[in-house]
Design a protein around this motif. Structure first.
Motif, PDB file in Angstrom:
ATOM      1  N   THR A 100       0.837  -1.197   0.000  1.00 32.38           N
ATOM      2  CA  THR A 100       0.000   0.000   0.000  1.00 32.38           C
ATOM      3  C   THR A 100       0.871   1.246   0.000  1.00 32.38           C
ATOM      4  N   THR A 101       0.318   2.358  -0.452  1.00 33.77           N
ATOM      5  CA  THR A 101       1.050   3.621  -0.456  1.00 33.77           C
ATOM      6  C   THR A 101       1.009   4.227   0.935  1.00 33.77           C
TER       7      THR A 101
ATOM      8  N   GLU B 210      -2.180   6.033   2.380  1.00 34.83           N
ATOM      9  CA  GLU B 210      -3.456   5.337   2.565  1.00 34.83           C
ATOM     10  C   GLU B 210      -3.821   5.344   4.034  1.00 34.83           C
TER      11      GLU B 210
ATOM     12  N   ASP C  54       0.032   0.223  -5.612  1.00 34.77           N
ATOM     13  CA  ASP C  54       0.610   1.480  -6.065  1.00 34.77           C
ATOM     14  C   ASP C  54       1.018   1.439  -7.531  1.00 34.77           C
TER      15      ASP C  54
ATOM     16  N   ALA D 233      -1.154  11.185  -6.677  1.00 36.01           N
ATOM     17  CA  ALA D 233      -0.921   9.827  -6.179  1.00 36.01           C
ATOM     18  C   ALA D 233      -2.038   9.377  -5.249  1.00 36.01           C
TER      19      ALA D 233
ATOM     20  N   ALA E 190      -4.716   6.297  -5.874  1.00 39.84           N
ATOM     21  CA  ALA E 190      -4.940   5.225  -4.896  1.00 39.84           C
ATOM     22  C   ALA E 190      -6.421   5.096  -4.565  1.00 39.84           C
TER      23      ALA E 190
END
Length: 593
Positions: free
Chosen positions: A2-3, A6, A71, A296, A300
């Protein structure tokens, strides 16, 4: 993974652990869907089989890859009807010809994925759309060094995905030019559906005179069920009709749950000599895509929204497959029960025939009376059992052949009963199966309404084996010292024949002298055996012999019913409960993310 931007999951689980758990669940769902057995031709089964194929494909093409790489760049699939202008739109978005556009339909015979060169690693392996091989393509008309040249996009086989790196595509998003959703080619239509199912967002292209077509709207409704982000491009719109057509299309989108879809209008304009739209025609759509790519966190959110919606839709389809699997199990169970019931009834009828005296008529009765004599014999039996034993013992020792004739007659009569009832069971089972569509499918052109080849011989061999077991019972019971002399005087075959007569004349074992068949036949056999072994022993011998016969008849007919049961896949519907559990888990997964 995950980024970093998040939000943390509500359950406190780390994003990496949550993603790993989701992947493990999804891999289990895929495995169990792939092994779901739906072999019976029941109503609706083709739709369920299609659901399985589509679910597995979407897990492979989109859901699992996206969960494993949250991502990764967004995949925007450009789809639409034949001649809607998809390829022309893609060319306009990158500012030069990339895909082939023309008047011959279908034009896009090969899916082309355009990406920023920095994003190449995300698409060069089999991460997404693993069933399509990768081919590094070249921009049509662009000079490329000889050692780097690849095939022109439409020259590649349809089972491949042509990758084209182009700096004009913003980093973080890729464009996939898909075949027509309503193509005259079955392969193209299927591929278009596969690509659209793998999209993070759709750029759906239609025209002013085709925006209400049924096929595109079916796919748009599927998009609504997945909660996927959709941008609708209304192409070739006459300026005078723009307001009216746009308003009508927006109303249609709102009615179908797609009111938040972006709508971009491209006016009807002349193309230049390269078949390119004016740059300003697609400026609004290009700006929208670049803004998505630059954000970004927004990317997401889009990926998560589409992923959750897709998983939710998947849960519903898995639930339908579970229902179909359960229906298969019920249908297979009923067919199996029909076959087993037919043969169980046959076993019961055979046993009834062996205990009501029906076998002790005709040839069996004649051979038994030859063996023991007639009226004078019975009078001797009543007057003096000891004298009877001596006379019969001498008869046995001197002429054993009549006892064997009794055995042979019993074998013949019993064989006829078993074979006849097995044939009745086969006919009954065959009729029951043919009255059911699934049963007819399993039987096909085979006729199972009679006994199997060699069954008569198998029955005869089993009866002889049973008769041999009776003789062994007699030998074992006669080993006692007190019974030895009597046992020797009557002989094994004679006592065995008498035991068979008793077995075939009693409705529930030995109950005394009151039960006799065919003029005292059973009375004679019972009295003779009691004189040698005693009443309790004879009762035990008869019960053991009958139970042995029962088991042998069951085994014979169970072997026959295998002709039906072996046509049933034992795994039919076996995973229904597991799939139901998966459907619930997927709903929770979609709601938790």
């Amino acid at each position: 993974m995950t980024t970093s931007n998040e939000p943390q999951p509500a359950n406190g689980q780390k994003p990496e652990a949550q993603s790993a758990a989701a992947v493990a669940l999804l891999e289990s769902v895929r495995r169990d869907l792939s092994s779901a057995a739906l072999p019976l031709e029941l109503p609706g089964v083709e739709r369920a089989r299609l659901d399985i194929r589509n679910c597995v494909a979407q897990l492979d093409d989109y859901i699992l890859p996206r969960y494993r790489s949250l991502d990764a760049p967004l995949l925007a699939v450009v789809g639409g009807s034949t001649g809607a202008g998809k390829s022309t739109l893609v060319n306009a978005l990158v500012g030069h010809p990339v895909t082939r556009a023309g008047a011959i339909r279908p034009t896009t015979r090969q899916p082309i994925l355009l990406h920023h060169p920095a994003d190449a690693a995300w698409f060069e392996d089999q991460r997404v759309l693993p069933s399509l091989s990768r081919i590094r393509g070249t921009v049509v008309g662009a000079p490329v060094p000889a050692n780097q040249a690849g095939p022109a996009p439409d020259a590649a086989p349809i089972s491949s995905l042509v990758l084209v790196g182009d700096p004009a595509v913003p980093e973080g998003i890729a464009l996939l030019d898909a075949p027509d959703v309503d193509s005259i080619s079955d392969d193209n239509r299927k591929l278009a559906g596969q690509l659209l199912a793998a999209a993070d967002l759709w750029v759906f292209v239609t025209t002013a005179n085709r925006y209400a077509d049924a096929v595109p709207w079916k796919l748009l409704l599927d998009a609504a069920s997945r909660d996927i982000m959709v941008a609708v491009v209304l192409d070739r719109v006459p300026p005078a009709a723009e307001a009216e057509v746009s308003e009508d299309l927006r109303a249609m989108l709102a009615r179908e749950g797609l009111g938040d879809a972006g709508l971009f209008v491209i006016p009807e304009v002349a193309l230049d000599r390269l078949g390119m739209l004016p740059a300003e025609a697609t400026q609004a759509l290009g700006t929208w895509l670049r803004n998505l790519a630059a954000d970004a966190a927004g990317r997401a959110d889009i990926a998560r929204r589409t992923l959750n919606g897709t998983v939710k839709a998947l849960s519903h389809r898995v639930e339908l497959v579970a229902d179909a699997s359960e229906e298969q199990r019920r249908a297979a169970g009923l067919l199996g029960e029909d076959a087993r019931s037919a043969y169980l009834d046959a076993v019961a009828r055979i046993l009834d025939a062996t205990k009501d005296g029906a076998l002790l008529r005709g040839e069996v009765l004649a051979r038994w009376q030859d063996f023991v004599g007639t009226g004078e014999f019975f009078r001797s039996l009543e007057q003096n059992i000891g004298r009877f034993r001596d006379r019969v013992g001498a008869f046995f020792r001197g002429e054993p052949t009549p006892a064997i004739r009794v055995e042979t007659a019993i074998e013949t009569g019993l064989q006829a009963v078993i074979v006849d009832e097995a044939a009745n069971a086969a006919e009954d089972a065959d009729q029951r199966w043919r009255s059911d569509p699934a049963g007819r499918q399993l039987l096909g052109t085979d006729d199972l309404s009679g006994t199997s080849p060699g069954f008569d011989d198998a029955v005869a061999a089993e009866i002889r084996a049973w008769q041999g077991s009776l003789m062994e019972l007699i030998r074992t019971e006669g080993q006692g010292k007190r019974a030895q002399a009597r046992w020797l005087s009557f002989g094994v075959n004679g006592l065995g024949a008498a035991l068979m007569i008793v077995v075939f004349s009693m409705t529930a074992g030995l109950t005394g002298l009151e039960i006799g068949v065919a003029g005292g036949t059973a009375v004679v056999g019972q009295k003779l055996l009691e004189a040698v072994f005693g009443e309790d022993a004879v009762r035990r011998l008869a019960r053991t012999a009958r139970e042995d016969l029962h088991i042998r008849c069951q085994n014979l007919l169970q072997a026959e019913q295998r002709r039906f049961l072996d046509r049933l896949d034992p795994d039919t519907g076996a995973g229904a409960e597991v799939l139901t559990g998966h459907a619930l888990a997927l709903k929770k997964l979609a709601g938790a993310a």
